[in-house]
Design an enzyme around this catalytic site. Structure first.
Site, short mmCIF file in Angstrom:
data_model
loop_
_atom_site.label_atom_id
_atom_site.label_comp_id
_atom_site.label_asym_id
_atom_site.label_seq_id
_atom_site.Cartn_x
_atom_site.Cartn_y
_atom_site.Cartn_z
N ALA A 42 -6.08 -15.68 23.60
CA ALA A 42 -4.77 -15.89 24.03
C ALA A 42 -3.94 -17.19 23.37
CB ALA A 42 -4.49 -15.52 25.62
N LYS A 174 -8.59 -8.27 11.76
CA LYS A 174 -9.92 -8.05 10.38
C LYS A 174 -9.68 -9.83 10.03
CE LYS A 174 -6.02 -8.01 6.85
NZ LYS A 174 -6.00 -9.68 6.15
N GLY A 207 0.42 0.13 10.27
CA GLY A 207 1.22 0.96 11.83
C GLY A 207 2.35 1.27 10.57
N HIS A 266 -5.69 -3.80 3.05
CA HIS A 266 -3.83 -3.83 3.16
C HIS A 266 -4.39 -2.25 1.70
CE1 HIS A 266 -3.10 -6.00 5.65
NE2 HIS A 266 -3.03 -7.18 5.74
N THR A 405 13.07 7.75 -5.85
CA THR A 405 12.91 8.96 -7.53
C THR A 405 13.66 8.49 -8.52
OG1 THR A 405 12.04 10.85 -5.30
CG2 THR A 405 11.95 11.14 -8.86
#
Length: 518
Positions: A42, A174, A207, A266, A405
């Site tokens: 913490a 990680k 996320g 990632h 696109t």
């Protein structure tokens, strides 16, 4: 009456309650339960910059169970007031939210203790038990800690702090080891203490809004299915670029390097979502089963398919840009750790046979950007005398989330000339009043809900490390000198040459313009 009209008549708390039920449908998230969120570490940077702010935002928006406590644990002698002061710049609380912020910190506690001391954890458990329904509470442990203490901490949690009635879940940050061997060692240790459905290995990129959008784009649209294969796609580029260097964190970075820091996690995660087959359902294990199948089809990265670089200072730059990686006093003198890497891998299955997947990542580059770029093959039977460029589908993860696109259209006017344009869905333009949640908000709420879809499973982790570990060991053993590239550049020219060699065509004639800024 429409759902939106109904929501206008409800209070914010009612709407948040509905959202909470929707997000957690089918899972064991009960509003009446007591939940305790324990932050181990913490006192650290991750806690103050990300975890405390994220829990506050979830609390503010009514997305946490009503009876939730937050308990910080670290070796430092601190108080809740100290933690609040450290976190204050990152909380983003408005003057109108101060009363709610007081309410949030009133539900915070702090316990000081060692990480390798059973008695300290017994003291922590006594504090947890003293809270309302503490002995029966659902407990969520967040390891915001260096991996070197994971084994001691997880063993002490298992021995002393487990809820006997509610569920116990553990979030592991990680890096999950440094190579295949150390990762397997850590996984084997944790798996002896907890079941797989209790372990949440967090990669915050899973996320991100646009990373999660990949599944909907692919499997919710008929137009993409028939062209998502080797017959139509020439290559796939997965990019992660940062416009800054190590900035005094060179000691940490030098221990891991850009491949461990970005590519192994990632970029391989995004590759899986691009390349996987359609899962049976959106069930967590169904999705992760398909991701593992993709990784199993990828061979170890070959050195001849890799370009490594290390940034040097730009004499014409300002401030940090004048300094190279080796100018950072926290970096060991003469370090050969790469700050840039481009690697080409292939998914050896029927859908992707022969299609190069290019993984590019680096620090001190010309822009901040993370994206997935699918470049399609040339149009057969060209009637426009080579005026047409290749189509591309780009999923821009950050910044300025967008899907666009790149396509050919007739240039307005009297002449019959093709020109590059785009079909563009820029989130900031299309969804003007929608706040995209932070990646940690989404993932931590998923842990409360028991949804593991966006977390890394042990077999998935093992396969990802298998792919990169031989390359890492070669770099550490042979210490090849990385190619120098200037701070603020696109990286080593050799990386562009490698991409061209495997089939990527960079025309350099088109620039995407964010319509939100026009």
């Amino acid at each position: 009456m429409s759902r939106h009209a109904v929501q206008e008549e409800l209070s914010l708390k009612d709407v948040c309650g509905m959202l909470r039920q929707e997000l957690c449908q089918g899972n064991d998230f009960l509003q009446s339960d007591t939940h305790i969120f324990i932050i181990l570490g913490a006192s650290g940077d991750l806690a103050k910059k990300k975890i405390y702010p994220t829990i506050w935002w979830l609390f503010r928006d009514g997305l946490l169970p009503d009876d939730t406590y937050v308990v910080g644990y670290a070796r430092s002698k601190l108080t809740v007031a100290d933690i609040r002061k450290k976190s204050q710049p990152y909380l983003k609380a408005t003057p109108e939210e101060q009363e709610k912020l007081e309410e949030f910190f009133a539900r915070n506690l702090y316990v000081q203790g060692k990480y390798n001391d059973r008695a300290s954890f017994e003291r922590l458990n006594a504090h947890l038990n003293s809270l309302h329904n503490g002995e029966k509470a659902n407990r969520l442990y967040y390891l915001a800690l260096p991996p070197s203490v994971y084994e001691d901490v997880t063993q002490n949690i298992r021995d002393t702090c487990m809820s006997t009635v509610g569920w116990n879940r553990i979030i592991v940050e990680k890096p999950f080891g440094k190579d295949l061997q150390s990762s397997n060692r850590l996984s084997d240790h944790i798996s002896t203490l907890f079941k797989e459905d209790q372990i949440y290995r967090i990669d915050h990129y899973l996320g991100k809004e646009m990373v999660q959008n990949l599944m909907v784009l692919r499997f919710g649209n008929r137009i993409f299915g028939p062209v998502w294969n080797r017959d139509n796609i020439a290559c796939v580029i997965l990019t992660f670029k940062e416009p800054f260097g190590t900035e005094g964190r060179g000691g940490y970075f030098d221990e891991f390097g850009i491949i461990r820091d970005v590519m192994q996690n990632h970029l391989l995660q995004m590759l899986c979502l691009v390349a996987m087959e359609k899962p049976t359902s959106t069930n967590s294990d169904d999705v992760r089963d398909e991701k593992v199948k993709v990784l199993k089809c990828i061979s170890e990265i070959k050195p001849e398919n890799v370009v490594l670089g290390q940034y040097v200072g730009d004499p014409a730059g300002k401030g940090e840009a004048q300094k190279g990686y080796l100018d950072d006093p926290t970096v060991p003198p003469g370090s050969t750790t790469p700050t840039f890497a481009t690697a080409v891998v292939y998914v050896d299955n029927e859908r992707w046979d022969g299609v190069p997947f290019v993984l590019r990542c680096g620090k001190a580059l010309n822009e901040r950007k993370a994206e997935v770029r699918l470049q399609f093959r040339d149009v057969p039977g060209d009637i426009f005398q080579r005026q047409c460029k290749r189509n591309e589908l780009v999923i821009r993860v950050q910044p300025n989330e967008a899907v666009y696109t790149k396509m050919m259209t007739k240039k307005p006017g009297m002449f019959f000339n093709p020109e590059e344009s785009e079909l563009d869905l820029t989130y900031g333009n299309r969804y003007k009043d929608v706040k995209l949640p932070d990646a940690y908000e989404r993932l931590i709420l998923d842990v409360f809900c028991g949804n593991q879809m966006h977390f890394v499973r042990s077999d998935e982790l093992r396969e990802a490390w298998r792919i990169v570990t031989p390359l890492l060991h070669m770099i550490e053993a042979e210490k090849p000198k990385p190619i120098p590239y200037r701070y603020g550049s696109r990286g080593p020219p050799e990386a562009d040459e490698l991409m061209k060699r495997v089939g990527f065509l960079y025309e350099g004639t088109y620039r995407w313009v964010n319509p939100h800024k026009l």
